[in-house]
Design an enzyme around this catalytic site. Structure first.
Site, mmCIF file in Angstrom:
data_model
loop_
_atom_site.group_PDB
_atom_site.id
_atom_site.type_symbol
_atom_site.label_atom_id
_atom_site.label_comp_id
_atom_site.label_asym_id
_atom_site.label_seq_id
_atom_site.Cartn_x
_atom_site.Cartn_y
_atom_site.Cartn_z
ATOM 1 N N HIS B 54 0.827 -1.213 0.000
ATOM 2 C CA HIS B 54 0.000 0.000 0.000
ATOM 3 C C HIS B 54 0.864 1.266 0.000
ATOM 4 C CE1 HIS B 54 -3.230 -2.737 0.851
ATOM 5 N NE2 HIS B 54 -2.750 -3.049 2.034
ATOM 6 N N HIS B 214 -7.149 -4.603 -1.129
ATOM 7 C CA HIS B 214 -6.472 -5.871 -1.407
ATOM 8 C C HIS B 214 -7.167 -6.597 -2.551
ATOM 9 C CE1 HIS B 214 -6.328 -4.901 2.915
ATOM 10 N NE2 HIS B 214 -5.055 -5.159 2.775
#
Lengths: 326, 326
Positions: B54, B214
């Site tokens: 991320h 995700h």
């Protein structure tokens, strides 16, 4: 092709609307991006520009300590002389204007034409041609201008901010280009909105070594390899052209579609390579700065610093794409 | 799959080596990223963390005005309690430590376990759950934590820097989460290095509305549409949950593989939508901040500001991923 656009023919204008809305420090007029604060009397004005699709270059580097105006062309297309003329006249604070031009034939011609037509403004020009990958290319006679453009804009911008005269700003800008070298590697092609399909075909197990920022061919294709090997190819090319020594400014640049995590993996390998040559990374940037739409891949740009260039690099900068204080 | 890595199982460690090499202000030890300057006596310590992939979240937000330490797990995998315990003890300057936890079951459990085992440190916790797309999801009970994490880290970080006590920092952090909402749209799947193929299949003419960071499923799939329509879907979802009014902090966030130019196109549409509701973007960010590897797409996060939150947002910050002075 899936892109976050409204239409292929409105993408540059739509993005500039967003840029203006996001950054009150900027003004957009007739497809030129200016500092909202306007020209400063006695300060050399800095104008750059080129095709769109390389964001944040150039419009993202308008602001204190860098550019006074940027002229974005259509995607991968040179700005027209009228844009450059408007920008040049608007940012002149009486001390003249420096044009920072990446070495692509269209850009060179249009900036030259604009400079000639602005005979009421003292204009100097610096050509950026840092890419060691190839001599002559699809859109270029000589070497292409890539990552060093950011270094030239930052360092010349700092010098202009201090009140240096036009000939000095132009000389130091050219010196930054002289001291800089770049090399890029593509894992995938970019896709322009107008074409709607990849600019070139690259098999799933191949990379393009020496890629240009518009997808122009590089030196050769090679099998996909670990980051360590790809970084070594790029760094050997740079080192073979200008030996790595002393304190270096290093940009590990993403081409637009590569995750930041992967750029840090590359940076670690670039750092190890440079240490292996007995040189040192004194300053660095890691991220998307000179991109090629959605291309996956990276480029490395290295500049040999001296004390004065380091001081100018460290000077405060306040732009959407690059900002730091003292 | 082509990625700039050395091997799938070394990518997190290799990227952290690069992070440490690029940023002398950071130290990496046992897969925890710290400020090199160490804890400051009397200052509340801020620790966050979560799966890698991320970036720049979270490690890129360690530094003055934001986090004291970040605990990166393996890709899309929670950090283990030992990392969090190390970080919590190391950053405690005697005023206690705030854990900033995105609402994923693994993260929540491991941060809770670490807090219990750190009975020598005064620990408070804030849960970030800003994503309005779905209730409960692949890895989450309740709502997922996404873009508001950055807002919480920045504002709580500013408050901690001023010397506010732990209970106040925790209260304001929770208030930022309460005032924030997010919604994401995917044009493509991400590909994890370990899997080597896309996490989910998304046809060339479809987008996933309400995507998780995700690749968890969103609300529904829809035909690909102009940026204006995709932005409207995201903004309607946000507005339907927390009406847009007053001064807003807005993040238009790239998922990792989307060019900056396209994010500015989206920002222009988000700005128009918000004006249409009679509200105003008072502060904004456009770029890759909370990413999902190489996913193409965007998310929008909106926080309702007040004077105090605006002041804390504007406070100086000096991290690799976010920096500004006064």
């Amino acid at each position: 092709m899936k892109k976050l656009i409204n239409a292929a023919d409105s993408v540059v204008g739509d993005a500039l609307r967003g840029l203006a809305a996001a950054h009150p420090s900027l003004r957009v007029r007739d497809q030129v991006v200016y500092r909202a604060s306007g020209p400063r009397a006695g300060k050399v004005g800095l104008v750059s520009g080129g095709g769109s699709g390389h964001e944040p270059l150039h419009a993202g580097f308008v602001g204190h300590g860098m550019l006074d105006a940027a002229c974005p062309g259509e995607i991968f297309t040179s700005p027209v002389p009228d844009q450059i003329i408007d920008a040049t006249r608007a940012v002149d604070g009486g001390a003249g204007v420096l044009h920072i031009v990446k070495n692509y034939t269209g850009d060179v011609l249009n900036f030259e034409m604009a400079a000639e037509l602005c005979d009421d403004v003292d204009v100097a020009s610096v050509l950026v041609d840092d890419d060691v990958a190839v001599q002559d290319s699809l859109y270029t006679a000589g070497r292409r201008g890539t990552g060093a453009t950011l270094f030239v804009e930052k360092i010349a911008g700092a010098l202009a901010e201090e009140g240096a005269p036009l000939d000095v700003v132009a000389r130091v800008a050219a010196e930054v280009d002289d001291r800089s070298r770049s090399f890029g590697v593509a894992l995938t092609s970019c896709t322009t909105p107008a074409a709607g399909k990849p600019t070139f075909d690259l098999p799933d197990d191949r990379v393009e070594l020496g890629i240009g920022i518009h997808g122009e061919p590089g030196r050769r294709r090679a099998p996909m390899a670990p980051a360590r090997e790809l970084a070594a190819v790029a760094m050997e090319a740079v080192h073979g052209d200008l030996p790595l020594q002393g304190d270096l400014l290093v940009l590990v640049n993403g081409m637009g579609g590569t995750p930041l995590m992967e750029l840090y993996v590359v940076f670690a390998e670039v750092d190890a390579f440079i240490r292996g040559k007995g040189a040192r990374i004194a300053r660095s940037l890691v991220g998307d700065y000179v991109t090629s739409l959605d291309m996956q891949g990276f480029s490395v740009t290295v500049c040999r610093l001296d004390d004065e260039l380091t001081r100018l690099w460290d000077a405060p900068v306040e732009t959407p794409g690059l900002r730091w204080g003292r």
